[in-house]
Design an enzyme around this catalytic site. Structure first.
Site, mmCIF file in Angstrom:
data_model
loop_
_atom_site.group_PDB
_atom_site.id
_atom_site.type_symbol
_atom_site.label_atom_id
_atom_site.label_comp_id
_atom_site.label_asym_id
_atom_site.label_seq_id
_atom_site.Cartn_x
_atom_site.Cartn_y
_atom_site.Cartn_z
ATOM 1 N N LYS A 44 0.845 -1.200 0.000
ATOM 2 C CA LYS A 44 0.000 0.000 0.000
ATOM 3 C C LYS A 44 0.879 1.248 0.000
ATOM 4 C CE LYS A 44 -3.712 2.065 2.831
ATOM 5 N NZ LYS A 44 -4.484 1.917 4.097
ATOM 6 N N SER A 71 -9.444 2.076 3.470
ATOM 7 C CA SER A 71 -8.604 2.770 2.524
ATOM 8 C C SER A 71 -7.647 1.862 1.739
ATOM 9 C CB SER A 71 -7.778 3.834 3.242
ATOM 10 O OG SER A 71 -6.906 3.225 4.173
ATOM 11 N N SER A 123 -9.455 -0.225 7.609
ATOM 12 C CA SER A 123 -8.933 -0.109 6.244
ATOM 13 C C SER A 123 -8.363 -1.365 5.617
ATOM 14 C CB SER A 123 -7.860 0.967 6.196
ATOM 15 O OG SER A 123 -8.474 2.205 6.028
HETATM 16 N N1 GLN Z 1 -12.513 4.268 7.016
HETATM 17 C C1 GLN Z 1 -11.867 4.709 8.198
HETATM 18 C C2 GLN Z 1 -11.519 6.155 8.085
HETATM 19 O O1 GLN Z 1 -11.832 6.751 7.126
HETATM 20 C C3 GLN Z 1 -10.662 3.888 8.476
HETATM 21 C C4 GLN Z 1 -9.475 4.273 7.697
HETATM 22 C C5 GLN Z 1 -8.285 3.436 8.006
HETATM 23 O O2 GLN Z 1 -8.418 2.397 8.667
HETATM 24 N N2 GLN Z 1 -7.120 3.888 7.593
HETATM 25 O O3 GLN Z 1 -10.951 6.729 8.967
#
Ligand code: GLN
Length: 500
Positions: free
Chosen positions: A74, A149, A173
């Protein structure tokens, strides 16, 4: 093919690491333009690393389990000499000067890096649509999101553009995109994997983890990247005294847990599974509910004891997360100011513009809307007068949420929990972009896990009538990833007909 299958084929010389890397690279060339799962493809590195693996085989030396296995990383994780953008325009030309510890460990085991996966900007998002490099598509249905994400990681693994990917999970994420794309995702215990070289979003929640096609693959990679690192003070050794990760230790550990829960012929004994009632609410998506209940029923048939438990503070988890996380974001992202890090609109030295103006204009131009929204919210919650009312209060409730988990694990005597990973299967691109709150609600089942710091594994367990994957979340005690692997491995095989 799983990591073990590829490993065997490499050893038997049925395939070479080079052929394999070239195969994956050409699939990426063909399929990635539709999915947008990669920001950078590192063809040169991949070929070179694959040749190294082939040399090891040719010389008859011992081949590490991950050597020659094509993988991706990532783009919030630092990879030396390779562009690392975090999905942001502000880091468009940033070349990482060092490797994250997790990447370094993979390289020591012979990583073949195909490239860097697309993701929401600075890992902020639940759909893969917040990337400055364009939205990522779900391989099951290109009109739908892959989740976020780590959407690029999950899409790449699901579409066979890489065997596994390192992702990061701050509030879901890794697990949410894994569920949306029908693959396996692990968010390790906070502290199990070094965060050194992970571009920080919210440091008290962030963890690097793994997305793969099977529980076994995820376990293999986790066992390589975990452990104490001098460069991350929050990292810990899972089992003290044992440093090196030999395949032998992996086998030994496996049998210990197999013994404890007497998993024989895929049957459980002495295993107590808790089902937290707060995760099954009126009005929840019927297809998700039936898939998760089916998994619970199956676990019971296989010999597990299932008990309803309560995590009473669950309803506050999302609010707590969306106060503490932006607070940490506002501090962590201060460094992208056009001077210390990042693209700069103007040079204050040559233009005669004041320093504050350089900051303002640079950040206004190169940061995306969601990132700005969180910086503003976090600056507010940390400001004098509001700190006590919001940030401090949220930290206090965070303790209550963690104690809920301590109670069910210690007094309730359950070994693990089963919950849905996501409230719904993958939604349509654009469906939630207009309303940030609707997007935040996506994280309702994953966020409490980060707030408490426990490990969780999402495995695919069924499909909706539209053919979209649905995941279940196995939640473990702190540092007991092993239990999740053993149980996940059995359940995954039961539901394997539902795999991609
Ligand atoms: N969807 C969550 C957020 O927007 C988690 C993001 C993540 O785990 N990096 O914060």
């Amino acid at each position: 093919m799983t990591i073990n299958q590829i490993h065997q084929k490499l050893l038997n010389k049925q395939i070479s690491a080079l052929e394999l890397a070239q195969d994956y690279l050409s699939r990426i060339k063909k399929i990635n333009p539709e999915l947008n799962a990669f920001i950078t493809v590192t063809e040169k590195e991949a070929i070179e690393q694959a040749k190294n693996a082939d040399n090891i085989i040719a010389q008859g030396q011992e081949l590490p389990i991950l050597a020659g296995i094509p993988a991706s990383i990532k783009d919030v994780i630092m990879t030396k000499g390779v562009k690392t953008t975090a999905g942001s325009k502000i880091l468009e030309n940033y070349i990482a000067p060092y490797d994250a510890t997790a990447v370094k460990k993979l390289k020591e085991q012979g990583l073949v890096m195909l490239g860097k996966n697309n993701c929401d900007e600075f890992a902020m998002g639940s759909s893969g649509e917040n990337s400055a490099y364009g939205a990522i598509k779900n391989p099951y249905d290109k009109e739908r999101v892959p989740g976020g994400s780590s959407g690029g990681s999950a899409a790449a693994v699901a579409a066979d553009l890489s065997v596994y990917s390192l992702g990061s999970d701050t509030g879901g994420s890794i697990r949410q995109p894994a569920a949306f794309c029908g693959v396996v995702g692990l968010k390790p215990t906070y502290g199990a994997v070094s965060r050194f070289g992970l571009i920080a979003m919210a440091s008290s929640f962030d963890q690097i983890g793994v997305i793969g096609k099977s529980v076994e693959d995820v376990e293999i990679v986790f066992n390589v990247i975990k452990g104490k690192d001098e460069l991350d003070a929050t990292s810990v050794e899972i089992r003290s005294g044992i440093k090196s990760e030999s395949p032998l230790r992996f086998e030994n550990q496996k049998s210990e847990i197999l013994n404890k829960f007497k998993i024989q012929n895929s049957k459980f004994k002495n295993l107590r599974i808790g089902v937290p009632k707060e995760y099954f609410v009126k009005g929840m998506n019927k297809e998700v509910e039936s898939v998760v209940k089916n998994v619970i029923k199956k676990a019971e048939e296989l010999g597990a004891e299932v008990a309803e438990v309560s995590l009473p503070h669950t309803e506050y988890a999302l609010a707590v997360y969306y106060i503490i996380m932006p607070s940490e974001v506002s501090a962590n992202l201060a460094r992208y100011d056009g001077i210390r890090y990042g693209e700069s609109v103007i040079s204050h030295q040559t233009s005669g513009v004041g320093l504050i103006d350089v900051y303002k204009k640079t950040r206004a131009k190169f940061l995306g809307d969601e990132v700005k929204r969180r910086i503003m919210l976090g600056t507010y919650t940390l400001s004098a007068g509001y700190y006590e009312a919001y940030y401090k209060k949220a930290q206090q409730v965070r303790t209550l949420i963690r104690q809920d988990f301590e109670r069910v694990f210690n007094q309730g005597k359950v070994d693990m929990l089963i919950t849905p990973t996501t409230p719904t299967p993958a939604f349509k691109l654009g469906e939630k972009t207009a309303d940030p709150l609707t997007m935040y609600l996506e994280d309702v089942f994953t966020v409490p896990i980060n707030v408490a710091g426990v490990p969780a594994l999402s495995i695919p367990a069924g499909k909706s009538k539209d053919g979209l994957p649905i995941g279940v979340q196995l939640v473990g005690k702190w540092f007991e990833e092993e239990v999740l692997f053993r149980v996940g491995d059995v359940l995954e095989k039961v539901f394997s007909s539902t795999h991609f």
